[in-house]
Design a protein around this motif. Sequence first.
Motif, mmCIF file in Angstrom:
data_model
loop_
_atom_site.group_PDB
_atom_site.id
_atom_site.type_symbol
_atom_site.label_atom_id
_atom_site.label_comp_id
_atom_site.label_asym_id
_atom_site.label_seq_id
_atom_site.Cartn_x
_atom_site.Cartn_y
_atom_site.Cartn_z
ATOM 1 N N GLU A 1 0.875 -1.291 0.019
ATOM 2 C CA GLU A 1 0.069 0.041 0.024
ATOM 3 C C GLU A 1 1.018 1.228 0.063
ATOM 4 O OE1 GLU A 1 -2.181 -2.673 3.099
ATOM 5 O OE2 GLU A 1 -0.200 -2.450 2.293
ATOM 6 N N LYS A 2 0.307 2.462 -0.462
ATOM 7 C CA LYS A 2 0.936 3.414 -0.664
ATOM 8 C C LYS A 2 0.211 4.437 0.339
ATOM 9 C CE LYS A 2 2.668 3.085 -5.520
ATOM 10 N NZ LYS A 2 2.253 1.498 -5.365
ATOM 11 N N VAL A 3 1.099 5.068 1.405
ATOM 12 C CA VAL A 3 0.738 5.884 2.368
ATOM 13 C C VAL A 3 1.248 7.066 2.284
ATOM 14 C CG1 VAL A 3 0.436 6.141 4.960
ATOM 15 C CG2 VAL A 3 0.118 3.979 4.020
ATOM 16 N N PRO B 1 3.245 19.827 -5.886
ATOM 17 C CA PRO B 1 2.900 18.292 -6.039
ATOM 18 C C PRO B 1 3.482 17.244 -5.525
ATOM 19 C CG PRO B 1 2.249 19.553 -8.061
ATOM 20 C CD PRO B 1 3.307 20.366 -7.229
ATOM 21 N N SER B 2 2.922 16.432 -4.882
ATOM 22 C CA SER B 2 3.925 15.146 -4.379
ATOM 23 C C SER B 2 2.703 13.883 -4.207
ATOM 24 C CB SER B 2 4.337 15.523 -2.930
ATOM 25 O OG SER B 2 3.158 15.799 -1.995
ATOM 26 N N GLY B 3 3.399 12.905 -3.956
ATOM 27 C CA GLY B 3 2.473 11.735 -3.841
ATOM 28 C C GLY B 3 1.819 11.270 -5.159
ATOM 29 N N ILE B 4 2.754 11.330 -6.238
ATOM 30 C CA ILE B 4 2.424 11.010 -7.377
ATOM 31 C C ILE B 4 2.285 9.510 -7.831
ATOM 32 C CG2 ILE B 4 2.117 11.565 -9.983
ATOM 33 C CD1 ILE B 4 3.642 14.377 -9.246
ATOM 34 N N VAL B 5 1.165 9.259 -8.107
ATOM 35 C CA VAL B 5 1.178 7.458 -8.435
ATOM 36 C C VAL B 5 0.419 7.325 -9.508
ATOM 37 C CG1 VAL B 5 0.202 5.294 -7.564
ATOM 38 C CG2 VAL B 5 0.769 7.010 -5.719
ATOM 39 N N ASP C 1 7.008 -3.533 2.768
ATOM 40 C CA ASP C 1 5.758 -3.895 3.021
ATOM 41 C C ASP C 1 4.810 -2.741 2.499
ATOM 42 O OD1 ASP C 1 6.256 -6.395 4.203
ATOM 43 O OD2 ASP C 1 6.064 -5.679 6.112
ATOM 44 N N ILE C 2 5.003 -1.502 2.750
ATOM 45 C CA ILE C 2 4.415 -0.476 2.392
ATOM 46 C C ILE C 2 5.287 0.755 1.865
ATOM 47 C CG2 ILE C 2 2.457 -1.008 3.772
ATOM 48 C CD1 ILE C 2 3.570 1.375 5.498
ATOM 49 N N LEU C 3 4.805 1.523 1.174
ATOM 50 C CA LEU C 3 5.314 3.044 0.817
ATOM 51 C C LEU C 3 4.975 4.141 1.827
ATOM 52 C CD1 LEU C 3 6.261 4.547 -2.402
ATOM 53 C CD2 LEU C 3 5.196 5.718 -0.789
ATOM 54 N N LEU C 4 5.407 4.747 2.496
ATOM 55 C CA LEU C 4 5.345 5.698 3.616
ATOM 56 C C LEU C 4 5.931 6.872 3.250
ATOM 57 C CD1 LEU C 4 3.900 6.552 6.079
ATOM 58 C CD2 LEU C 4 5.994 5.845 7.357
#
Length: 263
Positions: A211-213, A257-261, A246-249
């Motif tokens: 998961e991406k957090v 802009p950030s958190g670009i998926v 396990d995750i991206l934090l």
Amino acid sequence: MDKFAILSSGSSGNCIFLEYKKTKILIDAGFSAKKIEYLLGEIGKSPKELDAIFVTHEHADHSKGLGTLSRKHNLPIFANQGTWKGLFNKCGKLKEENIRLFESNKFLSFGSMDIYPIKIHHDANEPVGFIIYIGNKKITILTDTGIVDDKMAYEIKGSDIYYMEANHDLEALKRGPYPYPLKLRVMGNMGHLSNDQSAEALADALEGKNEKVFLGHLSETNNTPELSRLTVDNYLRSLGLDTDKDILLDVADRYKPSGIVEL
């Protein structure tokens, strides 16, 4: 390319862009229209491409640019009845067809997206978070809530992307410069999630399946990106979740802009 992007995050302004199968929306518009147009340009998008704006609540850091964007680009604005009550004096005159209503805790479909506006706990008229289903992906957007109740905790589970409030460090808030009534507001059940509360909610929801957090809505006075990330990271690791595997934090940026998926 289908995309999720946090355009800005914090008490200065909040705005998220989401695109899936030619449906393009903003969630909140907490900067001026000019600033949001610039932020969209930073990820190669234009407000002319947008199909709608969805609003969590009426506070200015989530609604400042709504009216101008709607008038300039003929964009429908979706909000619930309580939020509209707080928006009418802020947005200026809007086309009737651009005033759209949704019900809290009830699914709606918009283009290629199924959207669930979930009731949250904040000192606004009728605030919501959004849980969005696109294809086989689930995205949780949850800020501006003083607590995560059992229904919220249940509904957000199984998300692939979490944009979760981590507004303040409790000790920094207690010792900081805010007037005492404001401190009580922020830390109260109708205020904002602390780093520790965010960590606990995430620990309950995460499954360790990549998961991406993204931690967001950080206070500029009572938190830092480093402290927020460290607090959540340490708590998740203490429960056996490896934030390297396990995750991206990560922490959402305040002004760019950030958190670009890519979805």
